[in-house]
Design a protein around this motif. Structure first.
Motif, PDB file in Angstrom:
ATOM      1  N   GLY A 171      35.242 -58.641 -94.151  1.00  0.00           N
ATOM      2  CA  GLY A 171      35.069 -59.206 -92.890  1.00  0.00           C
ATOM      3  C   GLY A 171      34.675 -57.730 -92.105  1.00  0.00           C
ATOM      4  O   GLY A 171      35.268 -57.538 -90.930  1.00  0.00           O
ATOM      5  N   THR A 172      33.396 -57.524 -92.493  1.00  0.00           N
ATOM      6  CA  THR A 172      32.714 -56.155 -91.702  1.00  0.00           C
ATOM      7  C   THR A 172      32.469 -56.229 -90.501  1.00  0.00           C
ATOM      8  O   THR A 172      32.667 -55.170 -89.675  1.00  0.00           O
ATOM      9  CB  THR A 172      31.735 -55.412 -92.479  1.00  0.00           C
ATOM     10  N   GLY A 173      32.154 -57.609 -89.872  1.00  0.00           N
ATOM     11  CA  GLY A 173      31.925 -57.497 -88.211  1.00  0.00           C
ATOM     12  C   GLY A 173      30.659 -56.875 -87.927  1.00  0.00           C
ATOM     13  O   GLY A 173      29.423 -57.484 -88.098  1.00  0.00           O
ATOM     14  N   ASP A 192      30.991 -60.626 -94.954  1.00  0.00           N
ATOM     15  CA  ASP A 192      31.467 -61.279 -93.888  1.00  0.00           C
ATOM     16  C   ASP A 192      31.110 -62.855 -94.118  1.00  0.00           C
ATOM     17  O   ASP A 192      30.336 -63.024 -94.835  1.00  0.00           O
ATOM     18  CB  ASP A 192      30.904 -60.745 -92.489  1.00  0.00           C
ATOM     19  N   ALA A 199      26.965 -61.780 -88.588  1.00  0.00           N
ATOM     20  CA  ALA A 199      27.700 -60.269 -88.520  1.00  0.00           C
ATOM     21  C   ALA A 199      26.861 -59.694 -89.674  1.00  0.00           C
ATOM     22  O   ALA A 199      26.751 -58.446 -89.389  1.00  0.00           O
ATOM     23  CB  ALA A 199      29.020 -60.621 -88.998  1.00  0.00           C
ATOM     24  N   ILE A 220      40.835 -58.229 -90.095  1.00  0.00           N
ATOM     25  CA  ILE A 220      40.559 -59.527 -90.167  1.00  0.00           C
ATOM     26  C   ILE A 220      41.641 -60.041 -88.887  1.00  0.00           C
ATOM     27  O   ILE A 220      41.585 -59.592 -87.754  1.00  0.00           O
ATOM     28  CB  ILE A 220      40.620 -60.362 -91.133  1.00  0.00           C
TER      29      ILE A 220
END
Length: 305
Positions: free
Chosen positions: A169-171, A192, A197, A241
């Motif tokens: 969930g690196t964004g 992600d 993202a 997250i």
């Protein structure tokens, strides 16, 4: 600078504001609305009254939002109910500059995170990353991401070494970039569920002079992707997250962690920490450290040995 920009304002609760600050809302149905390009910048602010629960959401657009777009923004703050939004035209204003007002550089350990509007130099022996405010999730300006940076810095300062690292969930890619800075010989992967993202992460890598092949980028739902399976197991797992998904992912994260791996979890309020810890203890993990940043908690766990 946009010759014309617009601001939409709606009231919201503190909980809704915090959820917006750490979530990436640009999935469906936003992606299907061709009129929203670029996506709006979202800013949440506490109202200056004697009620900590009352906040408001400002959404900045490069064109006047239509009724369908307003409905999408309203869906982010259900507590607004039937409240009529305030929509105003901003002439001779740069909407990105407005959205970045007050976003001073954030310092966490050896790192500083800044925007183009507020440049900053790296501390001695440290590293500066430019991450724009329009990429709201994982910018470093939220306590969860800044806390993760601090936690990673602590690990490196304590002499911890890692060879295989994954940022789930690196964004914006920030935590993956920081891990690479701390452990340059490690194989680093950033994933992600949102393809946007990953595209943003790729752009941020270029902006911050991170080599294109230095971080493996994967669009994946959790750990469910052949590329992740091929690189697992990992000795450092980072997941910034939300509390609910972190609890759901506990068994999956256990399967991709080497025995004794370090697991850094964030995106959870202090009141949610015990529940998240319990989910990972059920997988044999041990909570080693809790770092509080405002109302938020960053957890460091050791996977089952």
């Amino acid at each position: 600078m946009s010759a014309e920009s617009w601001k939409l304002t709606l009231p919201c609760t503190r909980a809704e504001a915090e959820a917006i600050d750490i979530a990436e809302p640009w999935g469906e149905p936003w992606a299907d609305n061709a009129e929203i390009d670029p996506m709006p910048v979202l800013m949440t602010t506490e109202d200056v009254i004697d009620d900590a629960e009352r906040w408001h959401l400002d959404a900045y657009f490069e064109r006047e939002p239509n009724s369908a777009t307003i409905a999408l923004v309203r869906a982010l703050v259900p507590s607004a109910g039937d409240t009529a939004p305030t929509v105003e035209r901003l002439t001779s204003e740069d909407w990105v500059t407005l959205s970045q007002a007050g976003l001073e550089p954030v310092r966490a350990g050896r790192f500083v995170v800044h925007t183009a509007a507020y440049p900053a130099d790296a501390p001695p022996g440290g590293r500066a990353f430019r991450i724009e405010a329009s990429q709201a999730f994982g910018t470093g300006h939220h306590e969860t991401t800044a806390g993760c940076l601090e936690m990673l810095d602590r690990l490196a300062s304590a002499g911890e070494r890692f060879a295989d690292i994954v940022d789930l969930g690196t964004g914006t890619g920030l935590l993956a970039f920081a891990a690479l800075e701390l452990w340059p010989d490690a194989a680093v992967m950033a994933t992600d569920i949102d393809a946007i993202a990953i595209a943003v992460t790729r752009e941020n890598a270029a902006i911050n002079a991170v080599a294109a092949d230095a971080v493996a980028l994967v669009v994946a739902d959790g750990i469910h992707d052949a590329a992740i399976a091929a690189r697992a197991p990992f000795d450092l797992v980072i997941a910034n997250i939300l509390a609910g998904p972190l609890v759901d992912m506990a068994p999956d994260i256990a399967t991709i962690a080497v025995p004794g791996a370090t697991v850094v979890l964030a995106g959870l309020l202090g009141t949610q920490a015990d529940g998240v810890v319990a989910a990972y203890e059920a997988q044999g993990a041990t909570c080693v450290e809790r770092l509080a940043r405002g109302d938020w908690t960053i957890l460091r766990l050791q996977a089952a040995g």
